[in-house]
Design a protein around this motif. Structure first.
Motif, short mmCIF file in Angstrom:
data_model
loop_
_atom_site.label_atom_id
_atom_site.label_comp_id
_atom_site.label_asym_id
_atom_site.label_seq_id
_atom_site.Cartn_x
_atom_site.Cartn_y
_atom_site.Cartn_z
N HIS A 144 -5.56 -45.85 -69.95
CA HIS A 144 -4.54 -45.20 -68.89
C HIS A 144 -3.79 -46.29 -68.47
O HIS A 144 -4.06 -47.05 -67.89
N ALA A 145 -2.21 -45.80 -68.61
CA ALA A 145 -1.54 -46.97 -67.96
C ALA A 145 -0.06 -46.19 -67.41
O ALA A 145 0.17 -45.26 -67.92
N ASN A 146 0.41 -46.88 -66.39
CA ASN A 146 1.68 -46.70 -65.98
C ASN A 146 2.60 -47.80 -66.47
O ASN A 146 2.20 -49.02 -66.17
N ILE A 147 3.71 -47.59 -67.26
CA ILE A 147 4.38 -48.63 -67.79
C ILE A 147 5.88 -48.83 -67.44
O ILE A 147 6.54 -47.63 -67.87
N PHE A 148 6.43 -49.77 -66.88
CA PHE A 148 7.72 -49.69 -66.81
C PHE A 148 8.53 -49.89 -68.24
O PHE A 148 8.11 -50.71 -68.86
N ILE A 149 9.44 -49.05 -68.54
CA ILE A 149 10.40 -49.02 -69.60
C ILE A 149 11.68 -49.73 -68.99
O ILE A 149 12.43 -49.03 -68.39
N ILE A 150 11.93 -50.86 -69.41
CA ILE A 150 12.93 -51.72 -69.01
C ILE A 150 14.39 -51.33 -69.43
O ILE A 150 14.53 -50.92 -70.41
N GLY A 151 15.26 -51.06 -68.45
CA GLY A 151 16.49 -50.50 -68.64
C GLY A 151 17.27 -51.22 -69.89
O GLY A 151 16.98 -52.30 -69.94
N ASP A 152 18.46 -50.38 -70.34
CA ASP A 152 18.93 -51.04 -71.46
C ASP A 152 20.01 -51.99 -71.04
O ASP A 152 21.17 -51.89 -70.77
N LEU A 153 19.46 -53.44 -71.06
CA LEU A 153 20.30 -54.46 -70.44
C LEU A 153 21.41 -54.91 -71.73
O LEU A 153 22.50 -55.27 -71.06
N ASN A 154 21.23 -54.35 -72.75
CA ASN A 154 22.37 -54.55 -73.79
C ASN A 154 23.50 -53.88 -73.13
O ASN A 154 24.76 -54.39 -73.48
N LYS A 155 23.50 -52.62 -72.66
CA LYS A 155 24.82 -52.06 -72.06
C LYS A 155 25.36 -52.56 -71.30
O LYS A 155 26.76 -52.44 -71.02
N LYS A 156 24.79 -53.44 -70.37
CA LYS A 156 25.24 -54.20 -69.11
C LYS A 156 25.68 -55.52 -69.52
O LYS A 156 26.15 -56.20 -68.52
N LEU A 157 25.06 -56.17 -70.49
CA LEU A 157 25.17 -57.72 -70.74
C LEU A 157 26.67 -58.02 -70.91
O LEU A 157 27.75 -57.47 -71.75
N VAL A 158 26.99 -59.02 -70.29
CA VAL A 158 28.28 -59.66 -70.43
C VAL A 158 28.16 -60.75 -71.45
O VAL A 158 27.47 -61.78 -71.16
#
Length: 284
Positions: A144-158
């Motif tokens: 059993h786990a609670n897991i962060f799903i990291i945000g879509d950094l590609n959409k924000k990437l400069v």
């Protein structure tokens, strides 16, 4: 909990405690059997291990594991178990099975519950991680786990002229990796695979304290390319990570978002937007 001191982390964990208690309530409500052996992956300062797992789930022994030496030292000194049912261990759980310490490997097939709260997003190889958990669990044992799903950094990437997406995984890819790793050989019966979107108001100092954790979550995606990670850190990774967490719906990058936040003391609070995966699986 890379990049944050245990005493600072202790002031940050109210949201983690809330999610952990929801998880423990669900385990209690499901009427699962008492646990001879629990393993807590990513125990941090040991507070949730002692005051939530230890007090609410019947058990004989809990092995609480973390990769950060300062966290394990803090847990041993501040959250040791008076009845000696909790043991704290320094161990990286992302490595291959033969490389794990003997204390972990001796639990092969003997664990009734593997619990993890907000730490498995650090694991770059989901298949390897799930394989280790499968090996540790007894038949009928629960993951059993609670897991962060990291945000879509590609959409924000400069990109500064570079190709985006070379290192970062999309949310869809992260979720698919967890799903496929759990279903890959039919040894797990997946009872819960829920996506939870949360918004957590965060005051200025807590945001400043928490940012090293957010940035550190993307480190495993660089694998062994330390120079690339250092270049991203120096160029824009802090701005990208901050913008992804506080303004996830914007479709255009916001260069300098973190720097402007630091430079403007009138910003007293921001909203952190997180997507969480809550998973429960039983070894058949």
């Amino acid at each position: 909990m890379d990049g944050i001191a245990p005493d600072v982390y202790a002031k940050q964990k109210s949201n983690a405690q809330l999610m952990a208690m929801q998880s423990i309530d669900s385990l209690i409500d499901a009427n699962y059997r008492p646990y001879d052996q629990i393993v807590d992956i990513g125990c941090g300062d040991g507070d949730i291990t002692k005051h939530f797992l230890g007090k609410h789930l019947p058990h004989k022994h809990i092995l609480a594991i973390d990769i950060v030496p300062d966290m394990i030292s803090y847990a041993r000194s501040h959250n040791h178990s008076d009845d000696n049912t909790i043991e704290y261990l320094l161990q990286d759980m992302s490595i291959e099975w033969p490389e794990l310490c003997p204390r972990v490997r001796e639990l092969d097939g003997k664990v009734d519950l593997i619990f993890s709260n907000f730490t498995l997003s650090y694991m770059p190889d989901k298949w390897r991680t799930v394989g280790i958990f499968r090996r540790l669990l007894s038949t009928g044992g629960i993951f059993h786990a609670n897991i962060f799903i990291i945000g879509d950094l590609n959409k924000k990437l400069v990109t500064n002229g570079q190709q985006p997406g070379k290192w970062y995984q999309s949310r869809e890819k992260q979720l698919d990796d967890w799903r496929q790793s759990l279903l890959s050989d039919n040894q797990f019966l997946v009872k819960q695979f829920d996506i939870i979107d949360v918004i957590w108001p965060t005051d200025r100092q807590k945001m400043i304290d928490f940012m090293p954790i957010i940035v550190s979550k993307v480190r495993p995606f660089f694998k062994d390319d330390q120079s690339a990670y250092d270049r991203e850190l120096n160029d824009h990774l802090w701005d990208t990570a901050f913008d992804t967490v506080v303004n996830p719906m914007a479709t255009e990058p916001n260069p300098g978002a973190w720097k402007r936040f630091l430079a403007d003391p009138t910003i007293r609070e921001v909203n952190r937007h997180h997507r969480l995966l809550r998973v429960t699986a039983i070894k058949q």
